[in-house]
Design an enzyme around this catalytic site. Sequence first.
Site, PDB file in Angstrom:
ATOM      1  N   LYS A   1      -4.543  -0.770  15.893  1.00 41.76           N
ATOM      2  CA  LYS A   1      -5.302  -0.096  14.847  1.00 41.76           C
ATOM      3  C   LYS A   1      -6.513   0.642  15.409  1.00 41.76           C
ATOM      4  CE  LYS A   1      -2.904  -1.023  11.153  1.00 41.76           C
ATOM      5  NZ  LYS A   1      -2.133   0.078  10.521  1.00 41.76           N
TER       6      LYS A   1
ATOM      7  N   LEU B   1       0.813  -1.214   0.000  1.00 39.17           N
ATOM      8  CA  LEU B   1       0.000   0.000   0.000  1.00 39.17           C
ATOM      9  C   LEU B   1       0.846   1.263   0.000  1.00 39.17           C
ATOM     10  CD1 LEU B   1      -2.765  -1.077   2.518  1.00 39.17           C
ATOM     11  CD2 LEU B   1      -3.202  -0.259   0.196  1.00 39.17           C
TER      12      LEU B   1
ATOM     13  N   ASP C   1      13.935   4.898  11.434  1.00 34.03           N
ATOM     14  CA  ASP C   1      12.904   4.171  12.177  1.00 34.03           C
ATOM     15  C   ASP C   1      11.910   5.180  12.740  1.00 34.03           C
ATOM     16  OD1 ASP C   1      11.357   2.662  13.882  1.00 34.03           O
ATOM     17  OD2 ASP C   1      13.026   1.778  14.988  1.00 34.03           O
ATOM     18  N   ILE C   2      10.706   5.229  12.192  1.00 39.07           N
ATOM     19  CA  ILE C   2       9.736   6.244  12.582  1.00 39.07           C
ATOM     20  C   ILE C   2       9.113   5.974  13.947  1.00 39.07           C
ATOM     21  CG2 ILE C   2       9.227   7.129  10.294  1.00 39.07           C
ATOM     22  CD1 ILE C   2       6.914   4.586  11.889  1.00 39.07           C
TER      23      ILE C   2
ATOM     24  N   ASN D   1       1.648   4.806   7.206  1.00 36.44           N
ATOM     25  CA  ASN D   1       1.272   3.512   6.656  1.00 36.44           C
ATOM     26  C   ASN D   1       2.106   2.354   7.200  1.00 36.44           C
ATOM     27  OD1 ASN D   1       0.224   1.687   4.295  1.00 36.44           O
ATOM     28  ND2 ASN D   1       2.454   1.645   4.095  1.00 36.44           N
TER      29      ASN D   1
ATOM     30  N   TYR E   1      -2.512  -6.391  16.943  1.00 32.36           N
ATOM     31  CA  TYR E   1      -2.720  -5.572  15.744  1.00 32.36           C
ATOM     32  C   TYR E   1      -4.053  -4.824  15.820  1.00 32.36           C
ATOM     33  CZ  TYR E   1      -3.440  -4.654  10.722  1.00 32.36           C
ATOM     34  OH  TYR E   1      -3.680  -4.069   9.503  1.00 32.36           O
TER      35      TYR E   1
END
Length: 311
Positions: free
Chosen positions: A183, A27, A81-82, A108, A179
Amino acid sequence: MTGLRTGLSTGLCTGRVAVVTGAGRGLGRAHALALAAEGARVVVNDLGVGLDGSGGAAGPAQEVVDEIRARGGEAVAHGGDIATTDGAASLVAAALDTYGRLDTLVNNAGFLRDRMLVNLDEDDWDAVMRVHLKGHFLTLRHAAAHWRAEAKAGRTPTARVINTSSGAGLLGSVGQGNYAAAKAGIVGLTLVAAAEMARYGVQVNAIAPAARTRMTEETFAETMAAPGEDTFDAMAPENVSPLVVWLGSADSAGVTGRVFEAEGGRITVMEGWRPGPTANKNARWTPTEAGETTRKLLAEAEPPQPVYGAQ
């Protein structure tokens, strides 16, 4: 020429600078290419890690940059590394140092470590929370600080943030407790950021995409399988990117604090928690009364949608 223009390009993002995290594959790659096709200059962030977050290589980000440049666009790779303060700060700095501005942030980046809850250990929980939720927070925090400073200096931006949630975060998903929780947290973060940053010219929205990526090919192999030739590939990641491009453009003015599902040719505005059936005794309930009343209210309420993967 700015942007890799195609016959379908309208130049929707001409003059804008966009940052896309996790843009080396799937994506993120599709978003980066689509933004560039509409005239944006793109900072392509990717650590090049495996599906579970292990390893790392600069190759994927640079490959996307090379692809954009080969088509006449402008892009630069970022391998930080964000999910660290330094990495997120350097990502924003990469846009400002290279192109002199930052207009759109697309969060993303992510990976999976799927386990049933009884088998999910602390490291797998922390790792997924770190990349998804902390990674969103840190990039947003550093971009927002820049945009606030611009607004206070009299240069109110037309800034856009697109966060990435998931159907798992909206409905739950068996075997993906870490996860799904991350999210779901991204949705909450999106709502708060939209409210806090509106005064500075920043719009913040989230998407819950369904597409074929490394993360979904294994988990939902049958659903994500590519169709035969001359058949619309509903699970192609490129189907999600037009909405991301529009949300990241000035044309999306007035749209903020929203969550959208995007899959194939379908876009859905997701409507979150709202008050449903209610009862008020104007006094304290007994446990029995509370139970009887709650059952009556549930009978009047819409049934919840099923959790993904539930039997």
